[in-house]
Scaffold this active site. Structure first.
Site, PDB file in Angstrom:
ATOM      1  N   TYR A 154      18.557  53.062 -50.518  1.00 34.78           N
ATOM      2  CA  TYR A 154      18.953  52.296 -51.709  1.00 34.78           C
ATOM      3  C   TYR A 154      18.594  53.059 -53.001  1.00 34.78           C
ATOM      4  CZ  TYR A 154      19.313  48.192 -54.793  1.00 34.78           C
ATOM      5  OH  TYR A 154      19.658  47.317 -55.795  1.00 34.78           O
ATOM      6  N   LYS A 158      21.085  54.434 -55.898  1.00 36.61           N
ATOM      7  CA  LYS A 158      21.011  53.947 -57.282  1.00 36.61           C
ATOM      8  C   LYS A 158      20.642  55.071 -58.261  1.00 36.61           C
ATOM      9  CE  LYS A 158      22.244  49.719 -56.505  1.00 36.61           C
ATOM     10  NZ  LYS A 158      23.527  49.209 -57.056  1.00 36.61           N
TER      11      LYS A 158
HETATM   12  P1  NAP Z   1      23.831  40.010 -53.805  1.00 33.37           P
HETATM   13  O1  NAP Z   1      23.485  38.654 -54.298  1.00 33.37           O
HETATM   14  O2  NAP Z   1      23.343  40.433 -52.463  1.00 33.37           O
HETATM   15  O3  NAP Z   1      25.410  40.176 -53.875  1.00 33.37           O
HETATM   16  C1  NAP Z   1      25.992  41.393 -53.504  1.00 33.37           C
HETATM   17  C2  NAP Z   1      27.454  41.359 -53.807  1.00 33.37           C
HETATM   18  O4  NAP Z   1      28.006  42.621 -53.424  1.00 33.37           O
HETATM   19  C3  NAP Z   1      28.183  40.279 -53.042  1.00 33.37           C
HETATM   20  O5  NAP Z   1      29.080  39.653 -53.918  1.00 33.37           O
HETATM   21  C4  NAP Z   1      28.941  41.056 -51.974  1.00 33.37           C
HETATM   22  O6  NAP Z   1      30.206  40.526 -51.661  1.00 33.37           O
HETATM   23  C5  NAP Z   1      29.168  42.384 -52.667  1.00 33.37           C
HETATM   24  N1  NAP Z   1      29.412  43.438 -51.698  1.00 33.37           N
HETATM   25  C6  NAP Z   1      28.565  43.932 -50.766  1.00 33.37           C
HETATM   26  N2  NAP Z   1      29.164  44.894 -50.053  1.00 33.37           N
HETATM   27  C7  NAP Z   1      30.437  45.006 -50.531  1.00 33.37           C
HETATM   28  C8  NAP Z   1      31.531  45.832 -50.213  1.00 33.37           C
HETATM   29  N3  NAP Z   1      31.472  46.727 -49.250  1.00 33.37           N
HETATM   30  N4  NAP Z   1      32.674  45.687 -50.939  1.00 33.37           N
HETATM   31  C9  NAP Z   1      32.757  44.768 -51.925  1.00 33.37           C
HETATM   32  N5  NAP Z   1      31.744  43.943 -52.269  1.00 33.37           N
HETATM   33  C10 NAP Z   1      30.597  44.074 -51.572  1.00 33.37           C
HETATM   34  O7  NAP Z   1      23.317  41.133 -54.816  1.00 33.37           O
HETATM   35  P2  NAP Z   1      22.917  41.032 -56.353  1.00 33.37           P
HETATM   36  O8  NAP Z   1      21.460  40.806 -56.402  1.00 33.37           O
HETATM   37  O9  NAP Z   1      23.837  40.125 -57.063  1.00 33.37           O
HETATM   38  O10 NAP Z   1      23.146  42.559 -56.790  1.00 33.37           O
HETATM   39  C11 NAP Z   1      24.283  42.974 -57.521  1.00 33.37           C
HETATM   40  C12 NAP Z   1      24.106  44.436 -57.899  1.00 33.37           C
HETATM   41  O11 NAP Z   1      22.908  44.588 -58.676  1.00 33.37           O
HETATM   42  C13 NAP Z   1      23.941  45.365 -56.697  1.00 33.37           C
HETATM   43  O12 NAP Z   1      24.549  46.600 -56.955  1.00 33.37           O
HETATM   44  C14 NAP Z   1      22.442  45.526 -56.598  1.00 33.37           C
HETATM   45  O13 NAP Z   1      22.090  46.705 -55.940  1.00 33.37           O
HETATM   46  C15 NAP Z   1      22.059  45.538 -58.055  1.00 33.37           C
HETATM   47  N6  NAP Z   1      20.657  45.181 -58.287  1.00 33.37           N
HETATM   48  C16 NAP Z   1      20.181  43.969 -57.948  1.00 33.37           C
HETATM   49  C17 NAP Z   1      18.838  43.681 -58.169  1.00 33.37           C
HETATM   50  C18 NAP Z   1      18.222  42.354 -57.847  1.00 33.37           C
HETATM   51  O14 NAP Z   1      17.006  42.219 -58.030  1.00 33.37           O
HETATM   52  N7  NAP Z   1      18.948  41.357 -57.391  1.00 33.37           N
HETATM   53  C19 NAP Z   1      18.011  44.666 -58.711  1.00 33.37           C
HETATM   54  C20 NAP Z   1      18.540  45.895 -59.035  1.00 33.37           C
HETATM   55  C21 NAP Z   1      19.881  46.146 -58.818  1.00 33.37           C
HETATM   56  P3  NAP Z   1      30.472  39.485 -50.435  1.00 33.37           P
HETATM   57  O15 NAP Z   1      29.529  38.352 -50.613  1.00 33.37           O
HETATM   58  O16 NAP Z   1      31.902  39.123 -50.618  1.00 33.37           O
HETATM   59  O17 NAP Z   1      30.221  40.247 -49.190  1.00 33.37           O
END
Ligand code: NAP
Length: 246
Positions: A154, A158
């Protein structure tokens, strides 16, 4: 703010992506709600946007697939005639210590998080160059800058997103296309809900703000970078993490 603008948000059915899609739509953008598996949730996001007088549609596509992403962007251009804002938000984790991490775990995470962002940028570049307008925002992460035990795949993805962002920014700046990254800290979504309590407590102890962030905190930063008048900001990483990394 985004009247007549067309935005594509990947992974917009849940979590941060959903918050970004709703925020852009609320400010007038037509929004393409990309999803991979969460069809019902994606349709709900579209319905919410329409109920508030906005315009949106859902599009299923795996961002790790070059051809599927290409087809999605072609569909958007056919429907709306342009793409102004691309938010590469879709992301996954497959955490493990390197000792136990499989080759597949490494490849899967790179494919979605890093190659997925490349696929998105590649598929909109020609259209945005033709328009002489674009705002590309990639979701990185605080751990892409700091590293994190148990997340080598990861963090590599990133950190890679940051290099990708700066390179694309250099290539596209002269065409009025900005490319920036937002690097969230720990945000309250499904992705962090799975963390064990002791890990969460350990994290909170390191965050000066003493709390997890909200989806709205990330949507704020994305909205700012997507605005017309953020045109002189490119190749930057905005860290939104309560002071965890500075
Ligand atoms: P999340 O709640 O797990 O949601 C992930 C999203 O990505 C879901 O809508 C999922 O779609 C989509 N996804 C996964 N694989 C995919 C694929 N192959 N093609 C298209 N869509 C896909 O994650 P989040 O926390 O909202 O994170 C969103 C972004 O922010 C990510 O890039 C994550 O790495 C980044 N981020 C998050 C955090 C945190 O603390 N939450 C921190 C740093 C960075 P489906 O549901 O349709 O499968």
């Amino acid at each position: 703010m985004f009247k007549d603008k067309v935005a594509v948000v990947t992974g917009a059915a849940r979590g941060i992506g959903k918050g970004i899609a709703l925020r852009l739509a609320k400010n007038g953008a037509k929004v393409v709600v990309n999803y991979a598996g969460s069809e019902a949730a994606a349709n709900e996001v579209v319905e919410t946007i329409k109920a508030e007088g906005g315009e949106a549609y859902a599009y299923k596509c795996n961002v790790a697939s070059y051809t599927e992403v290409e087809a999605m962007m072609a569909d958007v251009v056919e429907k709306y005639g342009r793409i102004d804002i691309l938010v590469n938000n879709a992301g996954i984790t497959k955490d493990n210590l390197i000792l136990k991490m499989t080759e597949q775990d490494f490849e899967d995470v790179i494919d979605v998080n890093l190659k997925g962002a490349f696929n998105g940028i590649k598929a909109v570049t020609k259209q945005m160059m033709k328009q002489r307008y674009g705002r590309i925002i990639n979701l990185s992460s605080v751990v892409g800058a700091m590293g994190n035990a148990g997340q080598a795949n990861y963090c590599a993805s990133k950190g890679g997103v940051i290099g990708l962002t700066m390179s694309a920014a250099r290539e596209l700046a002269a065409r009025n296309i900005t490319v920036n990254a937002v690097a969230p800290g720990f945000i309250d979504t499904d992705m962090t809900k799975v963390l064990p309590d002791n890990v969460k407590e350990g994290l909170l102890a390191q965050i000066p703000a003493k709390k997890l962030g909200d989806v709205a905190d990330i949507a704020n930063a994305v909205e700012f970078l997507a605005k017309d008048d953020s045109s002189y900001i490119t190749g930057q990483v905005i860290h939104v993490n309560g002071g965890l990394y500075m």
